[in-house]
Design an enzyme around this catalytic site. Structure first.
Site, PDB file in Angstrom:
ATOM      1  N   SER A 141       0.842  -1.191   0.000  1.00 21.28           N
ATOM      2  CA  SER A 141       0.000   0.000   0.000  1.00 21.28           C
ATOM      3  C   SER A 141       0.881   1.247   0.000  1.00 21.28           C
ATOM      4  CB  SER A 141      -0.947  -0.026   1.200  1.00 21.28           C
ATOM      5  OG  SER A 141      -1.905   1.008   1.115  1.00 21.28           O
ATOM      6  N   LYS A 190      -0.288   7.439   0.982  1.00 22.75           N
ATOM      7  CA  LYS A 190      -1.377   8.250   0.437  1.00 22.75           C
ATOM      8  C   LYS A 190      -2.753   7.680   0.771  1.00 22.75           C
ATOM      9  CE  LYS A 190       1.425  10.137  -3.307  1.00 22.75           C
ATOM     10  NZ  LYS A 190       2.695   9.687  -2.692  1.00 22.75           N
ATOM     11  N   LEU A 233      12.502   5.923  -3.667  1.00 22.85           N
ATOM     12  CA  LEU A 233      13.525   6.553  -4.492  1.00 22.85           C
ATOM     13  C   LEU A 233      13.835   5.713  -5.721  1.00 22.85           C
ATOM     14  CD1 LEU A 233      16.024   7.584  -1.683  1.00 22.85           C
ATOM     15  CD2 LEU A 233      14.600   9.130  -3.005  1.00 22.85           C
ATOM     16  N   THR A 276       5.957  21.605  -7.161  1.00 22.51           N
ATOM     17  CA  THR A 276       4.574  22.067  -7.069  1.00 22.51           C
ATOM     18  C   THR A 276       4.363  23.124  -5.990  1.00 22.51           C
ATOM     19  OG1 THR A 276       4.083  20.188  -5.645  1.00 22.51           O
ATOM     20  CG2 THR A 276       3.610  19.936  -7.985  1.00 22.51           C
ATOM     21  N   ARG A 322      -1.121  19.905  -7.818  1.00 24.01           N
ATOM     22  CA  ARG A 322      -1.958  19.226  -8.794  1.00 24.01           C
ATOM     23  C   ARG A 322      -3.169  18.607  -8.100  1.00 24.01           C
ATOM     24  NH1 ARG A 322       2.690  15.461 -11.231  1.00 24.01           N
ATOM     25  NH2 ARG A 322       2.919  15.165  -8.971  1.00 24.01           N
TER      26      ARG A 322
END
Length: 605
Positions: free
Chosen positions: A400, A403, A442, A465, A532
């Protein structure tokens, strides 16, 4: 110079020194010892023969004296001492007495002259060839064994373009001392000032035991100087012969962001994997392929590589067959969205352990394509889990993401729903179902580092961002090790999380990559593009209602498992095709948050 010429030269020099030493010894004591010529002759012959015998035994004629050290001095001492003792015994037998004072003087002259003859070439090299103006003045970070090794190699190398001029070490007991003619001039906080004062052109980090945090600190100090910084190879690589000491490598971003590795409980993992049948979904992906490599090191009986992309499966299959020819490797091209295909594969191989790594993971793409995210991450997980249950799999480990905690994206929400399916399956199945949450990995496909490298190679700008965006990072091998350890620790229903330390700002990551690429921020611009859809400023590894404070294994935590309402998940699966993009996005987010918020309220009431 050939070996025969070298041997002849050394033996001739030693022969002269032996005869010279004993005659000088007798001459110095001529007024106190009455020595007849026969004693001198017998002693000379005895010392001459015994010296060459012991010199051969201690390999004095085979040593490379330009690299002489304490070991070579010890060999000289032992060979000469034994030859003097032998001569004394000959005197005792032949003349019923030992000329002790004469032999002591001879021993002292012998050691002095033999030692001087051996170290003369090294002294000549160190003085005449000491400084090559074309070589770069080099600062070595670390005045321990690693730094000394690097300094010695650079000083004795005619091909290296580096010349050590000073050491840096935080151990204050070493400061103000000299190692091989190079002073220890301060600690890591003094790097910038030392570089300026000593006109340093190159920096080498030579501390094999350095932690990631310490290396990060050193790199930050070194980056203030704009001098190229490299790191010595690992001791393991040097000892195995993969590289030599003077083959320095550039500092990689993985060195700065990777964490000190988690040590595996190899015994418990071996019990789960050795001689067993293991199936990996998504086996051609970044994580899946590394899981396959690490599983193979535990010698399973059979390894099934299941994936949708034929090229990636072919690549990992070829690699594993080459490196682990004793393992049966079975490639299966299949889509986890196909339930019947998953059942047939599971029934055919009857795996003992399943690692489920197949998933869609790109946040912006899944925001635009939520139906595909549901099909792959939710339905695909359900299919593989149900097939594993029917086939009697002992342990099922799903990969998983962080997030999935309080998700704001479709990708995170579908992974959270997949976790809920796994927890539900654990309640109704004999199979042990567990999940493992990662932060950013990474170097994995689609990660931010390859993107930044491409942007730097193109001359910039590097796009970030948001200036405050932070993420947890781990390396691919570490992520894969956690998967294997989770399978060994599984009791059923857990969510395992690695203690990932402090999160890293993405803008700091971009700055490090720019510096590591040999540029400055003035040369490569950083632009902020705005967040985003679906992105969060900060990621979490466990929700506030999931936390178990104690570690169940060093650096591994176990999340709590509140009740799961699977009815809403099945409703989603049955009706998602007809939903619009906006409707489906809202629904998966509602379901993902339902367990953490509303469901707990229902249960408590």
């Amino acid at each position: 110079m050939s070996y025969r010429m070298r041997l002849g030269l050394l033996m001739s020099a030693d022969s002269f020194i032996v005869i010279f030493s004993i005659f000088i010894g007798y001459w110095l004591l001529a007024s106190t010892d009455l020595i007849v010529p026969l004693v001198i002759i017998v002693s000379s012959v005895s010392l001459f023969i015994s010296h060459h015998i012991f010199a051969h035994f201690f390999k004095l004629y085979k040593r490379v004296w330009q690299y002489a050290s304490i070991q070579e001095l010890s060999a000289i001492f032992q060979a000469i001492t034994l030859s003097i003792v032998t001569t004394g015994l000959v005197q005792l037998i032949a003349f019923q007495g030992i000329y002790t004072r004469t032999l002591i003087i001879t021993w002292m002259l012998h050691i002095l002259l033999i030692g001087a003859s051996r170290f003369a070439w090294r002294l000549y090299r160190d003085t005449v060839f000491k400084v090559d103006k074309s070589k770069k003045r080099t600062l070595i970070i670390g005045a321990g064994s690693g730094g000394s090794m690097v300094a010695r190699q650079l000083l004795n190398s005619s091909t290296s373009e580096l010349h050590p001029v000073a050491f840096i070490d935080d151990d204050f007991t070493k400061q103000q001392l000299e190692i091989m003619g190079c002073p220890v001039v301060g600690g890591t906080e003094d790097i910038a000032s030392v570089v300026k004062e000593k006109d340093i052109e190159h920096i080498i980090v030579a501390i094999p035991s350095l932690t990631k945090t310490e290396l990060n600190h050193i790199f930050k100090e070194s980056s203030k100087t704009k001098v190229k910084t490299q790191i010595m190879p690992s001791v393991e690589d040097i000892m195995s012969g993969k590289v030599s000491v003077n083959e320095m490598r550039d500092v990689q971003v993985e060195d700065l962001l990777g964490r000190d590795p988690v040590e595996l409980d190899t015994h418990s993992i071996s019990e789960k994997l050795t001689g067993k049948t293991v199936l990996v979904t998504g086996a051609g992906g970044s994580i899946g392929s590394e899981v396959c490599r690490q599983v193979s090191s535990f010698h399973p009986k059979k390894l099934i590589l299941l994936g949708h992309g034929e090229n990636s499966i072919y690549s990992i299959e070829y690699e594993l067959r080459t490196k682990f020819p004793h393992i049966e490797v079975e490639p299966e091209i299949a889509d986890v969205q196909d339930l019947e295909r998953m059942k047939s594969v599971m029934e055919a191989y009857k795996p003992d352990v399943v690692y489920h790594a197949a998933a869609h993971k790109h946040v912006p793409l899944m925001e635009r394509n939520p139906h595909e995210s549901v099909k792959n991450n939710v339905i695909g997980t359900k299919n593989v889990a149900e097939a594993a249950d029917q086939a009697g799999v002992k342990v099922f480990v799903m990969i998983s993401t962080d997030k999935a905690v309080n998700p704001t994206s479709v990708m995170g929400a579908t992974k959270r729903i997949a976790e809920m399916i796994i927890q539900h399956m654990d309640m109704i199945s004999k199979t042990k179902f567990v999940a493992v949450r990662f932060g950013n990995v990474l170097g994995s496909r689609g990660s931010v580092i390859p993107l930044f490298k491409k942007q730097i190679a193109a001359g910039g700008p590097v796009t970030v961002t948001h200036s405050e965006m932070e993420r947890y990072f781990m390396t691919i091998p570490e992520a894969s090790r956690l998967v294997l350890q989770a399978g060994a620790l599984a009791k059923g229903g857990e969510i395992f999380v690695l203690d990932m330390g402090e999160p890293v700002k993405i803008v700091d990551l971009a700055k490090n990559l720019i510096r590591l690429s040999g540029f400055t921020e003035e040369e490569i611009e950083i632009k902020f593009s705005g967040m985003r859809p679906g992105e969060k400023l900060f990621e979490e590894l466990l929700g506030k209602d999931e936390v178990h404070e104690e570690q169940i294994y060093p650096q591994i935590y176990r999340g709590k498992t509140p009740p799961v309402n699977v009815d809403v998940i099945f409703d989603l699966i049955n009706a998602f095709e007809g939903a619009s993009v906006e409707q489906l996005r809202a629904e998966v987010l509602d379901i993902a948050h339902f367990r953490v918020e509303r469901l707990l309220k229902v249960v408590s009431s």
